[in-house]
Design a protein around this motif. Structure first.
Motif, short mmCIF file in Angstrom:
data_model
loop_
_atom_site.label_atom_id
_atom_site.label_comp_id
_atom_site.label_asym_id
_atom_site.label_seq_id
_atom_site.Cartn_x
_atom_site.Cartn_y
_atom_site.Cartn_z
N TRP A 104 -1.88 25.44 91.97
CA TRP A 104 -0.78 25.04 92.86
C TRP A 104 -0.43 23.57 92.67
N GLN A 105 0.87 23.31 92.70
CA GLN A 105 1.40 21.95 92.70
C GLN A 105 2.47 21.86 93.77
N CYS A 158 6.09 23.86 94.04
CA CYS A 158 6.10 25.02 93.15
C CYS A 158 6.29 26.27 94.00
N ASN A 180 6.44 26.90 88.28
CA ASN A 180 7.17 25.64 88.33
C ASN A 180 8.66 25.97 88.27
#
Length: 308
Positions: free
Chosen positions: A17-18, A21, A6
């Motif tokens: 995962w975002q 990111c 992040n």
């Protein structure tokens, strides 16, 4: 190995995962490669290009994806023919996906993560991250150049005591490393100049780019200086070796001539011809004295001419 980071307000590790990111991929396996290609629809040749150790610094676009290949310094094992070299670091981006891929575990990327965590500010956007990677690479080139300089000085001290093959081979390998560094730094500089007009840059990015330019210029100039010094050193020791060889050959030639004279005199007196000393009791002594005298005169002449 994949690590999710992040980048907002600091660099913290995520479990999955975002959007927006940073995905750091180090020494990816075939499964990692297929997973990235299938999950994010990354062009398959992107990963192949990054895995090529000879891939030059460049960028390209394909279906909205941007690929940037940056050359970063890498230290091989001690017994390698080229201890210091460069490897490609791939930066892949599209909207909310930012991925870095390196097929080698490098100290630069470990230090980059550690430094950003201590910095505690994260990245404003993917452009900020890209230029900070450029800055980190330039700083690590300078660090490796300092290590190369120390190795050059050590090899020169060894050669001052004794000219040996091991030290000369070591200098030759360092010359190869400097050639790799010089080529990669120039490629990174050209890539940086192109990206300035391709990426959306704000005022903070402009200041960062200026810092990158300064560090890269210093790395390029330092590499050029060390390369010139090393080339001059190699030429100097090559001349010393040739001079020593000439001295040895000259001494051996002189000794051979001096030793040949007694053999010539002995051959003359040993012929089955009348020479006036066939019946003399002192014939051998006379021949011996003449041989010593002629050899002494020859030695004195060579000594006077500094040939022995």
């Amino acid at each position: 190995m994949k690590t999710y980071w992040n980048t907002q307000g600091g660099l913290t590790q995520l479990s999955e995962w975002q959007p927006n990111c940073w995905i750091q991929v180090t020494c990816p396996t075939e499964d990692d490669q297929h997973e990235l290609e299938e999950k994010f629809n990354i062009p398959d040749y992107f990963m192949s290009d990054i895995s090529d150790t000879d891939e030059r610094a460049r960028y390209e676009y394909d279906d909205g994806w941007m690929l940037i290949i940056l050359r970063i310094p890498y230290v091989k094992e001690i017994r390698s023919r080229t201890p210091y070299t460069t490897v490609p670091l791939g930066i892949i981006h599209k909207r909310d996906v930012t991925i870095t891929v390196c097929y080698y575990e490098t100290n630069m990327m470990i230090d980059f993560v550690s430094y950003q965590q201590k910095r505690g500010e994260g990245f404003t956007d993917y452009v900020d991250m890209i230029f900070r990677l450029f800055l980190s690479s330039a700083v690590w080139y300078l660090k490796r150049l300092k290590q190369i300089s120390m190795l050059i000085d050590k090899a020169k001290r060894n050669l001052d005591r004794e000219v040996n093959n091991e030290s000369l081979i070591g200098l030759s390998r360092l010359q190869d490393s400097l050639t790799y560094f010089q080529t990669s730094i120039r490629g990174n500089e050209n890539l940086l100049q192109k990206l300035k007009f391709k990426l959306q840059i704000d005022e903070l990015d402009a200041d960062l780019i200026e810092d990158v330019n300064i560090e890269m210029s210093q790395a390029r100039e330092t590499t050029s200086i060390y390369s010139d010094i090393l080339e001059s050193t190699m030429d100097t020791y090559s001349s010393i070796i040739n001079n020593n060889m000439n001295n040895v050959m000259r001494t051996l030639t002189s000794v051979t001539i001096i030793m040949t004279l007694p053999m010539l005199i002995a051959s003359l007196f040993g012929m089955n011809l009348v020479n006036g000393m066939e019946e003399s009791r002192f014939g051998f002594v006379i021949a011996l004295i003449i041989s010593v005298f002629v050899s002494g005169v020859a030695w004195w002449i060579f000594r006077h001419k500094r040939l022995v």
